[in-house]
Write an enzyme that holds these catalytic residues in place. Sequence first.
Site, PDB file in Angstrom:
ATOM      1  N   GLU A 194      -5.342   2.143   3.054  1.00  0.00           N
ATOM      2  CA  GLU A 194      -5.188   0.896   3.814  1.00  0.00           C
ATOM      3  C   GLU A 194      -5.285   1.143   5.315  1.00  0.00           C
ATOM      4  OE1 GLU A 194      -3.171  -2.398   5.961  1.00  0.00           O
ATOM      5  OE2 GLU A 194      -2.649  -0.291   5.951  1.00  0.00           O
ATOM      6  N   GLU A 195      -4.599   2.176   5.776  1.00  0.00           N
ATOM      7  CA  GLU A 195      -4.474   2.346   7.231  1.00  0.00           C
ATOM      8  C   GLU A 195      -5.801   2.647   7.911  1.00  0.00           C
ATOM      9  OE1 GLU A 195      -2.031   1.324   8.731  1.00  0.00           O
ATOM     10  OE2 GLU A 195      -0.195   1.645   7.584  1.00  0.00           O
ATOM     11  N   HIS A 249       0.824  -1.216   0.000  1.00  0.00           N
ATOM     12  CA  HIS A 249       0.000   0.000   0.000  1.00  0.00           C
ATOM     13  C   HIS A 249       0.853   1.259   0.000  1.00  0.00           C
ATOM     14  CE1 HIS A 249       0.197   0.904   4.429  1.00  0.00           C
ATOM     15  NE2 HIS A 249       0.252  -0.403   4.568  1.00  0.00           N
ATOM     16  N   HIS A 269       4.076   2.394  12.564  1.00  0.00           N
ATOM     17  CA  HIS A 269       3.198   3.535  12.893  1.00  0.00           C
ATOM     18  C   HIS A 269       3.861   4.558  13.823  1.00  0.00           C
ATOM     19  CE1 HIS A 269      -0.543   0.753  12.097  1.00  0.00           C
ATOM     20  NE2 HIS A 269       0.211   0.930  11.022  1.00  0.00           N
ATOM     21  N   ASP A 317       6.312   0.876   6.328  1.00  0.00           N
ATOM     22  CA  ASP A 317       4.872   0.588   6.251  1.00  0.00           C
ATOM     23  C   ASP A 317       4.196   1.671   5.427  1.00  0.00           C
ATOM     24  OD1 ASP A 317       2.305  -0.299   6.625  1.00  0.00           O
ATOM     25  OD2 ASP A 317       2.196   0.215   8.745  1.00  0.00           O
TER      26      ASP A 317
END
Length: 466
Positions: free
Chosen positions: A325-326, A279, A429, A291
């Site tokens: 996505e998140e 993503h 994150h 990420d």
Amino acid sequence: MSIKEVSFLILCLLLCQKATSSCECCSEEISSKATIVNRIINVLTKGNEAGVTYNELEKFVDKFGPRMTGTETLENSIDYMLDLLRRNGLNARTEEVEAPFWIRGEEYAEMTKPWPKKFGVLGIGLSVGTNGANISAPVLVVTSFEELEERRDEVQGKIVVYNFKFKSYGVSVKYRSQGASRASKYGALAVLVKSVTPFSLYTPHTGMLNYDQTVPKIPAACITVEDAELIHRLSKRDNVSVRLFMGAKTLDKPAISRNIIVDIKGWKYPEEVVIVSGHIDSWDVGQGAMDDGGGAFVSWRALAVIHNLGLKPKRTLRAILWTGEEQGLWGAQSYIKVSLTPRHKNEIDNISIAMESDIGTFRPLGLTFSGTNPKSQCIVKHTLELMKAINATELVLGVEGSDIVLFNEYKVPLASLNNDHRTYFYYHHTNADTMLVENSTNLDTCTALWAASSFVFADLNHKLWR
Ligand SMILES: *[C@@H]1O[C@H](CO)[C@@H](O)[C@H](O)[C@H]1NC(C)=O
Ligand SMILES: *[C@@H]1O[C@H](CO)[C@@H](O)[C@H](O)[C@H]1NC(C)=O
Ligand SMILES: *[C@@H]1O[C@H](CO)[C@@H](O)[C@H](O)[C@H]1NC(C)=O
Ligand SMILES: *[C@@H]1O[C@H](CO)[C@@H](O)[C@H](O)[C@H]1NC(C)=O
Ligand SMILES: *[C@@H]1O[C@H](CO)[C@@H](O)[C@H](O)[C@H]1NC(C)=O
């Protein structure tokens, strides 16, 4: 990687296992692809593709930084990628996606009693804010939902602090995702959740929460492991009070973003598809290099390398850079989810396998594979045997992934990039998710594994059996 995959991670913890049994299917056909696999591996490890994935990722994440859904930065980064893909000779297009439009706003948290201390803090994605005011209240520290239940009479008017013992991400993330509503049920004003990580150098971690619609929505933020432990220790001897301010809100209008779709058309079965993906969006902290910059980049780079080598598979090879996505897999929902009349629903029977890299691009070990059909497990096992040169031959069975788990509803076989991700949740994150997590050698070998395995799957005479 977002919250929705969590139940699958748990499933993986329980059920994933290294495949050991021998099998018979398709071994000759797969061995015949060894020359192509070695060309891909060689060009990435010692040829002119070596180092390119890292260099392109560095340029990308340093140009844009974090790319949260709803931001102009994310959309600019998508435009940049379209241009880059096209300059690499690839056929790229986008499809529009709607997602919740969450804004962090200003936020801070501090201890006011027994002594003043500012906390490192990150509001949890999709949390409500504090209505423009400070919430100042005594805390109640609990170490589990069981303790919350036992002490429910003490919750009213407090800020609940969750100081759970980290077990694994899949097990412990429930405090971040459900902690607010569980405490709200008993009258809490807000919650502070220990960051979900096995290791901390005073790094708060964000992520997403899910509100239970039957109780009032209260603000929720993550504090560091160090501060959660401190509050807990102090609360055994003293009354602890904290003050919290969060400007967070979810706008009424949706955020509009785009999935990027890149195809190398199959020469024999163009309607059948092998998907590799990652993503492109991230949280609004760090640089989203790990990420999921790494996963997105090994995916498009896999197609670029195959294209540059002039290779053409029988089936269509498709790279997807998911967006949204998140906040809850919104890109994948718009692509496939059954309840949403998704664009690609009629393709489902023709997806041979859907692959995603969203759990790091550290040293590759092999693949995690969800398929239960023995012939398909054999195909993956034999394909991984071709990866000896990069020591990435390990097949783990189980469902893992983020966006691609939505394909599991249709029993589409899934694969994720099995890599040495022991430190993944240190950075996940946080502001520490920067280019320093990435390693050029590992990005090359991950790209090689991704390109070679997806090419083999796309070039077989038969698509994978379900
Ligand atoms: C919240 O508390 C801080 C620290 O005492 C103070 O500076 C700020 O003005 C307060 N904000 C509001 C909205 O009351
Ligand atoms: C904590 O607060 C309660 C209620 O205000 C009070 O009864 C108690 O004495 C306080 N405890 C300490 C250690 O100050
Ligand atoms: C699926 O692929 C087959 C060819 O392998 C093709 O005949 C069929 O039209 C495809 N279906 C869809 C919905 O694309
Ligand atoms: C290959 O991978 C295995 C398992 O991950 C590891 O124990 C071994 O050290 C690796 N070998 C090399 C040469 O990297
Ligand atoms: C990158 O990873 C490789 C292989 O895993 C390792 O040998 C190398 O030392 C790492 N490079 C850096 C800069 O950490």
